[in-house]
Design an enzyme around this catalytic site. Structure first.
Site, PDB file in Angstrom:
ATOM      1  N   GLU A 102       0.839  -1.204   0.000  1.00  0.00           N
ATOM      2  CA  GLU A 102       0.000   0.000   0.000  1.00  0.00           C
ATOM      3  C   GLU A 102       0.871   1.251   0.000  1.00  0.00           C
ATOM      4  O   GLU A 102       1.846   1.331   0.739  1.00  0.00           O
ATOM      5  CB  GLU A 102      -0.885  -0.037   1.265  1.00  0.00           C
ATOM      6  CG  GLU A 102      -1.792   1.154   1.407  1.00  0.00           C
ATOM      7  CD  GLU A 102      -2.736   1.019   2.594  1.00  0.00           C
ATOM      8  OE1 GLU A 102      -3.381  -0.040   2.756  1.00  0.00           O
ATOM      9  OE2 GLU A 102      -2.812   1.978   3.387  1.00  0.00           O
TER      10      GLU A 102
ATOM     11  N   TYR B  28      -6.851   6.740  -0.275  1.00  0.00           N
ATOM     12  CA  TYR B  28      -7.722   7.859  -0.635  1.00  0.00           C
ATOM     13  C   TYR B  28      -7.638   8.808   0.557  1.00  0.00           C
ATOM     14  O   TYR B  28      -8.019   8.442   1.675  1.00  0.00           O
ATOM     15  CB  TYR B  28      -9.129   7.296  -0.799  1.00  0.00           C
ATOM     16  CG  TYR B  28     -10.176   8.165  -1.423  1.00  0.00           C
ATOM     17  CD1 TYR B  28     -10.281   8.266  -2.814  1.00  0.00           C
ATOM     18  CD2 TYR B  28     -11.123   8.825  -0.636  1.00  0.00           C
ATOM     19  CE1 TYR B  28     -11.294   9.023  -3.393  1.00  0.00           C
ATOM     20  CE2 TYR B  28     -12.138   9.572  -1.219  1.00  0.00           C
ATOM     21  CZ  TYR B  28     -12.220   9.654  -2.596  1.00  0.00           C
ATOM     22  OH  TYR B  28     -13.229  10.387  -3.174  1.00  0.00           O
TER      23      TYR B  28
ATOM     24  N   GLY C 268     -14.024   5.630   5.896  1.00  0.00           N
ATOM     25  CA  GLY C 268     -13.180   6.802   6.137  1.00  0.00           C
ATOM     26  C   GLY C 268     -13.388   7.320   7.544  1.00  0.00           C
ATOM     27  O   GLY C 268     -14.326   6.914   8.244  1.00  0.00           O
TER      28      GLY C 268
HETATM   29  C1  LIG Z   1      -6.846  -1.891   4.901  1.00  0.00           C
HETATM   30  C2  LIG Z   1      -7.273  -0.490   5.305  1.00  0.00           C
HETATM   31  C3  LIG Z   1      -7.171   0.545   4.383  1.00  0.00           C
HETATM   32  C4  LIG Z   1      -7.580   1.855   4.710  1.00  0.00           C
HETATM   33  N1  LIG Z   1      -7.468   2.835   3.780  1.00  0.00           N
HETATM   34  C5  LIG Z   1      -7.927   4.084   4.043  1.00  0.00           C
HETATM   35  C6  LIG Z   1      -7.884   5.123   3.072  1.00  0.00           C
HETATM   36  O1  LIG Z   1      -7.385   4.935   1.962  1.00  0.00           O
HETATM   37  N2  LIG Z   1      -8.393   6.343   3.395  1.00  0.00           N
HETATM   38  C7  LIG Z   1      -8.942   6.601   4.623  1.00  0.00           C
HETATM   39  O2  LIG Z   1      -9.403   7.720   4.847  1.00  0.00           O
HETATM   40  N3  LIG Z   1      -9.002   5.631   5.584  1.00  0.00           N
HETATM   41  C8  LIG Z   1      -8.506   4.394   5.320  1.00  0.00           C
HETATM   42  N4  LIG Z   1      -8.575   3.402   6.287  1.00  0.00           N
HETATM   43  C9  LIG Z   1      -9.093   3.743   7.612  1.00  0.00           C
HETATM   44  C10 LIG Z   1     -10.643   3.616   7.692  1.00  0.00           C
HETATM   45  O3  LIG Z   1     -11.244   4.554   6.820  1.00  0.00           O
HETATM   46  C11 LIG Z   1     -11.046   3.906   9.136  1.00  0.00           C
HETATM   47  O4  LIG Z   1     -10.600   2.872   9.982  1.00  0.00           O
HETATM   48  C12 LIG Z   1     -12.520   4.215   9.355  1.00  0.00           C
HETATM   49  O5  LIG Z   1     -12.674   4.758  10.675  1.00  0.00           O
HETATM   50  C13 LIG Z   1     -13.451   3.017   9.266  1.00  0.00           C
HETATM   51  O6  LIG Z   1     -13.584   2.592   7.981  1.00  0.00           O
HETATM   52  P1  LIG Z   1     -14.332   1.190   7.668  1.00  0.00           P
HETATM   53  O7  LIG Z   1     -14.382   1.055   6.218  1.00  0.00           O
HETATM   54  O8  LIG Z   1     -13.764   0.100   8.470  1.00  0.00           O
HETATM   55  O9  LIG Z   1     -15.807   1.556   8.233  1.00  0.00           O
HETATM   56  P2  LIG Z   1     -17.062   0.698   8.595  1.00  0.00           P
HETATM   57  O10 LIG Z   1     -16.927  -0.717   8.212  1.00  0.00           O
HETATM   58  O11 LIG Z   1     -18.243   1.451   8.089  1.00  0.00           O
HETATM   59  O12 LIG Z   1     -17.047   0.747  10.190  1.00  0.00           O
HETATM   60  C14 LIG Z   1     -16.946   1.968  10.900  1.00  0.00           C
HETATM   61  C15 LIG Z   1     -17.524   1.797  12.298  1.00  0.00           C
HETATM   62  O13 LIG Z   1     -18.942   1.696  12.238  1.00  0.00           O
HETATM   63  C16 LIG Z   1     -19.385   0.452  12.727  1.00  0.00           C
HETATM   64  N5  LIG Z   1     -20.415   0.004  11.762  1.00  0.00           N
HETATM   65  C17 LIG Z   1     -20.203  -0.426  10.506  1.00  0.00           C
HETATM   66  N6  LIG Z   1     -21.371  -0.688   9.872  1.00  0.00           N
HETATM   67  C18 LIG Z   1     -22.335  -0.362  10.741  1.00  0.00           C
HETATM   68  C19 LIG Z   1     -23.748  -0.387  10.665  1.00  0.00           C
HETATM   69  N7  LIG Z   1     -24.374  -0.756   9.537  1.00  0.00           N
HETATM   70  N8  LIG Z   1     -24.449   0.011  11.776  1.00  0.00           N
HETATM   71  C20 LIG Z   1     -23.794   0.414  12.894  1.00  0.00           C
HETATM   72  N9  LIG Z   1     -22.444   0.456  13.020  1.00  0.00           N
HETATM   73  C21 LIG Z   1     -21.733   0.076  11.961  1.00  0.00           C
HETATM   74  C22 LIG Z   1     -18.164  -0.463  12.750  1.00  0.00           C
HETATM   75  O14 LIG Z   1     -18.237  -1.457  13.746  1.00  0.00           O
HETATM   76  C23 LIG Z   1     -17.050   0.537  13.009  1.00  0.00           C
HETATM   77  O15 LIG Z   1     -16.946   0.839  14.374  1.00  0.00           O
HETATM   78  C24 LIG Z   1      -8.122   2.114   5.997  1.00  0.00           C
HETATM   79  C25 LIG Z   1      -8.195   1.056   6.944  1.00  0.00           C
HETATM   80  C26 LIG Z   1      -7.776  -0.222   6.614  1.00  0.00           C
HETATM   81  C27 LIG Z   1      -7.836  -1.317   7.638  1.00  0.00           C
END
Ligand SMILES: Cc1cc2nc3c(=O)[nH]c(=O)nc-3n(C[C@H](O)[C@H](O)[C@H](O)COP(=O)(O)OP(=O)(O)OC[C@H]3O[C@@H](n4cnc5c(N)ncnc54)[C@H](O)[C@@H]3O)c2cc1C
Length: 286
Positions: free
Chosen positions: A17, A49, A108
């Site tokens: 990455e 991103y 994000g």
């Molecule tokens: C491999 C990897 C790559 C990343 N790349 C980037 C990047 O390029 N840019 C960036 O800005 N960030 C990046 N991140 C960080 C990420 O954006 C953050 O960790 C963010 O806070 C959560 O994103 P997520 O997609 O896990 O969110 P989600 O899966 O939506 O989860 C976020 C929170 O909400 C809760 N949740 C999820 N769905 C629901 C629902 N339907 N109802 C209630 N609660 C829910 C989850 O338990 C969690 O606590 C990356 C993280 C990882 C592990």
């Protein structure tokens, strides 16, 4: 190559990455490091991103470069932050036109000053909704999502977080890439819990080689990753010696990766922080 094919076409897929640098000098330096890393033929390279969508165009142009100049498949990271459904779909059109076949679908982080994540009007609240939106797009993208062996820092428990991961999987994800961690036991427990929930996708551990103790402390504090005490003690003893920190970090990562590999992981995703030296040593050792 799409993500599902990455994991069926080889028993062990290394991925790397990068993030878009902020200056032209940073761009040049990254290209030099990518040249070295590309020699190890990673299964793909992904580009982040930026917070708040700050790199929406640069993420795509780096992904194009990964594919065209470095001859590796690209995975473009993509978040819900600050965009309406229409804007998200427009970016997916651009990604498709640029020949990108894979997206890392993320929610994000909340913009600075906002305590809890709030979707913009007409936007999305969680990554599972983004996976759904990508699945409805004509791009036929491979989709990666984030998993958290030590729980996402906003989730009330690991169980709740795992249910949310399941939602992303059920929405159509193809692979899970984990947050960085240093204690493999936490990863193995997480993988077992995923299996019990019926998540049968490739679960790829995310590894960040330690090259600078002060920097890694800041990063782990932000994402809530547990830092093993014995490792911290070793690094503290050499806190004024960057070279010694590098050696300790690389040795630790090699041991961590070897243990993961011998326990059947489908690959390793390296958070390379735009540098090649540590990954190069680790990949040579693997
Ligand atoms: C491999 C990897 C790559 C990343 N790349 C980037 C990047 O390029 N840019 C960036 O800005 N960030 C990046 N991140 C960080 C990420 O954006 C953050 O960790 C963010 O806070 C959560 O994103 P997520 O997609 O896990 O969110 P989600 O899966 O939506 O989860 C976020 C929170 O909400 C809760 N949740 C999820 N769905 C629901 C629902 N339907 N109802 C209630 N609660 C829910 C989850 O338990 C969690 O606590 C990356 C993280 C990882 C592990």
């Amino acid at each position: 190559m799409r993500l599902p094919d990455v994991f069926t076409s080889q028993p062990f897929a290394i991925s790397i990455e990068i993030f878009p640098p902020k200056t032209p000098a940073g761009d040049d330096a990254l290209r030099r490091h990518m040249r070295t890393l590309a020699e190890h033929k990673p299964a793909f390279m992904s580009c982040t991103y930026g917070a708040g969508g700050s790199t929406r165009d640069r993420t795509l142009s780096w992904c194009r470069e990964i594919q065209e100049d470095f001859d590796r498949p690209a995975v473009a990271h993509f978040t819900c932050v600050g965009s309406t459904r229409e804007e998200l779909n427009h970016w997916l059109d651009e990604a498709q036109a640029a020949g990108i076949r894979n997206i890392m679908a993320l929610r994000g982080d909340s913009p600075e000053g906002q305590e809890n994540f709030e979707a913009v009007a007409g936007g999305l609240s969680y990554a599972n909704e983004l996976v759904e939106l990508i699945r409805q797009h004509t791009g036929n993208f491979g989709i990666g999502v984030a998993g958290y062996p030590e729980k996402h820092n906003e989730a009330e428990s690991l169980e709740v977080d795992l249910q949310n991961l399941k939602r992303k999987v059920d929405a159509g994800a193809d692979a899970v890439f984990t947050q960085l961690f240093f204690d493999n036991t936490n990863f193995f427990t997480f993988r077992d819990s995923c299996e019990k929930l019926g998540i049968s996708l490739p679960i790829v551990p995310g590894i960040m080689p330690i090259t600078d103790f002060a920097r890694i402390k800041r990063i782990t504090a932000m994402c809530g990753t547990v830092f093993p005490e014995d490792l911290a003690t070793k690094l503290e003893a050499v806190q004024d010696d960057k070279e010694a920190q590098f050696e300790i970090g690389v040795d630790y990562a090699i041991a961590q990766c070897n243990e993961l590999r011998s326990n059947g992981v489908p690959g390793i995703h390296f958070y390379a922080l735009n540098k090649s030296q540590a990954c190069q040593k680790i990949l040579s050792a693997l």
